[in-house]
Design a protein around this motif. Structure first.
Motif, short mmCIF file in Angstrom:
data_model
loop_
_atom_site.label_atom_id
_atom_site.label_comp_id
_atom_site.label_asym_id
_atom_site.label_seq_id
_atom_site.Cartn_x
_atom_site.Cartn_y
_atom_site.Cartn_z
N HIS A 7 5.28 48.10 53.35
CA HIS A 7 5.16 46.41 53.90
C HIS A 7 5.62 45.67 52.68
O HIS A 7 4.74 45.54 51.81
CB HIS A 7 4.07 46.16 54.51
N HIS A 9 7.92 42.01 50.96
CA HIS A 9 8.77 40.63 50.98
C HIS A 9 9.79 40.57 49.87
O HIS A 9 10.06 39.56 49.49
CB HIS A 9 7.62 39.72 51.03
N GLU A 64 4.82 41.20 60.63
CA GLU A 64 3.36 41.41 60.49
C GLU A 64 2.86 40.26 61.60
O GLU A 64 3.31 39.11 61.49
CB GLU A 64 2.83 41.04 59.24
N HIS A 121 -2.33 46.19 57.64
CA HIS A 121 -1.83 46.12 56.07
C HIS A 121 -2.49 45.38 55.12
O HIS A 121 -3.51 44.66 55.56
CB HIS A 121 -0.35 45.70 56.25
N ASP A 169 3.37 44.26 49.54
CA ASP A 169 3.11 43.10 50.16
C ASP A 169 4.07 42.02 49.38
O ASP A 169 5.36 42.38 49.03
CB ASP A 169 1.94 42.67 50.39
ZN LIG Z 1 3.16 40.66 54.11
#
Ligand SMILES: [Zn+2]
Length: 208
Positions: A7, A9, A64, A121, A169
């Motif tokens: 997961h 970005h 998410e 997560h 993340d």
């Molecule tokens: Zn995130």
């Protein structure tokens, strides 16, 4: 073999990229959903956008999405939209990447309506919360906190090998650092860890 980032970005990174709200980016693989912080009065159009992008073959997971006690969005509305996204995931047979802040106990009731794997997560809570979630069938994904948080390292050590993922993340760190720490805690080689994460990914994508 590459380091799969479950997961993140960071557009262009290997792993599951989480689409920003209303983005028309086309990453190789992604997740899409309505984050609690993005719930506004216009949530219907946000949900419609997420539902339509969720149909794309490159969308591996819904999320998410979830519950967040620290955002100023009515908790009943958060629960309603979380439920709708679980139903969407059931229909599309795609797993859900859950964002949860201080509502972990409340997640358990949502597990009952889910017919797909649920992955919490950014997990960085204590052992008893991990145990409750794992016993209910959730998967956990560990990120940056694993590098320094000693009690989380012991939670991770006890987490069954077929029930976790690794992620960056939004953190500006290299995913290989998290793999290195995770491998040393589990007394595995880095390539064994990469293999394990790949197997776990197959588990949730095939809903086994
Ligand atoms: Zn995130």
């Amino acid at each position: 073999m590459d380091f799969f980032d479950f997961h993140h970005h960071h557009l262009g990174q290997f792993g599951i990229y989480n689409l920003d709200l209303f983005s028309d980016d086309n990453p190789e693989i992604f997740s899409v959903g309505l984050h609690p912080k993005d719930i506004t009065n216009d949530f219907e159009s946000a949900l419609d956008w997420a539902k339509s992008r969720a149909q794309e073959p490159n969308c591996l997971a819904i999320g998410e999405c979830g519950l967040d006690a620290l955002v100023e969005v009515d908790s009943a509305l958060q629960e309603e939209l979380f439920t709708q996204q679980i139903l969407l995931a059931n229909k599309l047979q795609k797993p859900i990447i859950i964002h949860c802040v201080r509502r972990h106990q409340d997640l358990l009731k949502f597990q009952k309506i889910a017919k797909i794997p649920l992955i919490v997560h950014g997990f960085n809570k204590k052992e008893s919360i991990a145990t409750n979630l794992l016993n209910a069938g959730f998967y956990l994904s560990f990120g940056k906190s694993l590098l320094e948080n000693l009690s989380l390292q012991s939670v991770f050590k006890e987490c069954p090998n077929h029930r976790f993922f690794l992620e960056t993340d939004a953190a500006e760190i290299n995913i290989s650092e998290i793999y290195d720490k995770a491998s040393s805690i589990k007394a595995m080689s880095t390539s064994e860890m990469q293999q394990l994460i790949k197997q776990n990914l197959n588990l949730i994508l095939n809903n086994e």
